[in-house]
Design a protein around this motif. Structure first.
Motif, PDB file in Angstrom:
ATOM      1  N   GLY A 171      64.927  13.783 -65.823  1.00 14.48           N
ATOM      2  CA  GLY A 171      64.928  14.851 -66.813  1.00 14.48           C
ATOM      3  C   GLY A 171      63.619  15.596 -66.956  1.00 14.48           C
ATOM      4  N   VAL A 172      62.595  15.225 -66.174  1.00 17.97           N
ATOM      5  CA  VAL A 172      61.306  15.923 -66.189  1.00 17.97           C
ATOM      6  C   VAL A 172      61.223  16.806 -64.948  1.00 17.97           C
ATOM      7  N   LEU A 173      60.897  18.077 -65.148  1.00 20.13           N
ATOM      8  CA  LEU A 173      60.761  19.027 -64.053  1.00 20.13           C
ATOM      9  C   LEU A 173      59.284  19.225 -63.746  1.00 20.13           C
ATOM     10  N   GLY A 174      58.912  19.034 -62.489  1.00 13.33           N
ATOM     11  CA  GLY A 174      57.521  19.230 -62.074  1.00 13.33           C
ATOM     12  C   GLY A 174      57.432  20.254 -60.965  1.00 13.33           C
ATOM     13  N   PHE A 175      56.360  21.062 -60.978  1.00 10.60           N
ATOM     14  CA  PHE A 175      56.143  21.998 -59.878  1.00 10.60           C
ATOM     15  C   PHE A 175      54.667  22.382 -59.830  1.00 10.60           C
ATOM     16  N   PRO A 176      54.135  22.628 -58.628  1.00  9.68           N
ATOM     17  CA  PRO A 176      52.734  23.056 -58.507  1.00  9.68           C
ATOM     18  C   PRO A 176      52.576  24.501 -58.932  1.00  9.68           C
TER      19      PRO A 176
END
Length: 531
Positions: free
Chosen positions: A113-118
């Motif tokens: 449920g956690v969205l990560g992106f650079p």
């Protein structure tokens, strides 16, 4: 006069003693015990603890730790579980207000449920998680934080992955010029933006100087985190004669535990995934391989080889991938998806076929393979698809480019169904829970708008395959009435989180007598809550 010794019957004991005795039974014995007599049934049903244990097994649910004196008491947990399962069965979700994302996500990854992106320039990784606002079921707050790179890391970042369960972010960085290894693997805290406190080392080194890192394709790196283990599959560039490498570390161990497996580039190794703490799956263009490091903790042992469904000569597999298993589900049975992308002549769009299979079934196939062929080796035969696929899997066809498909948690999955070019599509909930399937067939419970899918030989109309796909797993299907526009999705025990987008037109200042129009892509979260 002789004394008569009466043997006490089980039901002669006080209820408190009976509950202690019954508490030593496993769940399946408890179910059998309920059928012995009405008295024993009443004793069992008087215990919230025993009923909760049976419900957890029936729904294949992950238990939540009970906290005495709080809202997490056993009766409360059981009520919450039953309400959630009822909501899933009737697709009775509540939709939480949409939250816009302040940065357009690129190269994003989901983790529980956690969205990560650079963020460009690549000096940090942003993380976003929609969370319920206290006391308001239809209101959310956006929890936002970042993991900063230092200037040295920002020069050559190659890959990253994260795990909410382990509070871990792993960053793969190209080694400085002249070093005797290819990459630094850095372990940081997901929530505190510092070195992970449980990491045995700040970083470890990947691949020695005998490997030409220039021949490896950093855009096809595959990585996975499973508890104490972190693994990376380094894949060579197309037409390269350099081998592919799979390296796994126990990132919490000061013994610098690591395994390194080398794969022949002719096999076209594609992906890997953890099946348990000690077993992994590896895919290539020909087969699925099961490896173990139970008996040899610093080396892989090949334990089984499984054939993929055979293709006509015009076609080939371009990618084989597996769904990840949440760490907190590591002790539970779980559906695994095997997604097979295909390319070839006469195809206007590359199709993808996804087969569901239970994790416990894959583990049992090790024993099946050994009993038939003995110890697995590079030269040993493969277990034919016909011996395991059709009867133990369920297959679906869709587009390779559709990222809103087959989000899995436990025995349940969610996909957006229909043509991905359509503006809006409805979620389809598939429940593979065998207990629920049996009850549904028996007519127990309310059917709502669900339907049972079972049996039938699945032969793709496109004629790609030489043998039938899997149709052995029955499931219960529910399709919602509401439709959504989404570019990606994820799910957990009680929620579906959609990464939605909308094109908004705005009018600017007049230019050359005409008012200009600017289109802006807005992205945000929509959360479907099944609690």
């Amino acid at each position: 006069m002789s004394q008569v010794h009466l043997t006490p019957r089980l039901l002669d004991f006080p209820v408190e003693i009976l509950l202690v005795i019954l508490g030593h039974l496993d769940v399946y014995d408890l179910v059998r015990a309920r059928r012995v007599s009405n008295d024993i049934r009443q004793v069992i049903e008087s215990s919230s603890e025993l009923l909760y244990l049976m419900d957890l097994e029936y729904f294949n649910a992950i238990p939540v730790p009970s906290m005495p004196g709080s809202d997490y008491s056993i009766p409360t947990l059981r009520k919450s579980l039953l309400q959630s399962e009822s909501a899933w069965q009737r697709a009775g979700y509540s939709k939480i207000n949409r939250i816009d994302i302040p940065h357009p996500p690129n190269m994003y990854r989901w983790s529980c449920g956690v969205l990560g992106f650079p963020v460009e320039p690549l000096q940090q990784i942003m993380f976003f998680q929609p969370q319920l606002a206290g006391g308001h079921s239809n209101t959310t707050n956006l929890c936002q934080w970042s993991c900063q790179f230092n200037s040295a890391v920002a020069l050559q970042p190659a890959h990253y992955n994260s795990s909410v369960a382990e509070d871990l972010v792993v960053i793969l960085v190209g080694a400085p010029s002249g070093e005797s290894y290819a990459y630094d693997v850095i372990f940081r805290s997901l929530s505190q933006d510092k070195v992970h406190p449980e990491a045995a080392f700040t970083s470890v080194k990947a691949l020695n100087n005998e490997v030409d890192s220039e021949s490896l394709n950093q855009y096809t790196l595959r990585s996975s985190i499973f508890g104490d283990y972190y693994g990376v599959l380094f894949i060579n560039k197309a037409n390269s004669r350099v081998a592919d490498f799979l390296q796994i570390w126990n990132w919490k161990s000061k013994d610098t535990f690591q395994c390194l497996e080398v794969f022949d580039p002719a096999c076209n190794t594609m992906n890997f995934g953890f099946l348990t703490n000690e077993k992994i799956l590896v895919s290539n263009a020909r087969e699925i391989l099961l490896y173990s490091f139970v008996h040899s903790p610093n080396a892989f042992q090949l334990t089984a080889k499984l054939s993929l469904p055979a293709l006509h000569s015009f076609f080939e597999y371009t990618c084989i991938s597996f769904s990840s298993i949440p760490l907190h589900a590591c002790a539970h049975n779980q559906m695994i998806t095997i997604s097979m992308d295909i390319s070839g002549r006469f195809l206007t769009e590359n199709p993808c076929f996804t087969s569901y299979i239970e994790r416990n079934t894959l583990l049992k196939l090790e024993a099946t393979y050994t009993s038939r062929y003995g110890k697995a080796s590079e030269d040993s035969p493969k277990l034919p698809w016909s011996s395991w696929g059709p009867n133990h899997t369920r297959s679906f066809e869709e587009s390779s480019f559709d990222s809103c498909k087959h989000s899995v948690f436990g025995f349940r999955s969610v996909s957006l169904v229909g043509n991905r070019r359509e503006s809006k599509r409805p979620p389809c909930i598939r429940d593979f829970n065998p207990h629920r399937v049996i009850d549904f067939k028996a007519g127990n419970g309310t059917k709502w708008n669900q339907r049972l899918i079972e049996g039938g030989e699945i032969l793709p109309v496109s004629g790609l395959f030489l043998e039938p796909l899997g149709s052995g797993l029955p499931y219960i299907e529910t399709i919602t009435e509401e439709k959504f526009i989404s570019s990606s999705m994820t799910m957990d025990a009680n929620r579906v989180t959609l990464l939605c987008f909308a094109v908004v037109s705005s009018f600017g200042m007049p230019h050359a007598g005409e008012q200009s129009s600017v289109e802006e892509l807005l992205q945000g979260f929509e959360v479907l809550d099944f609690e």
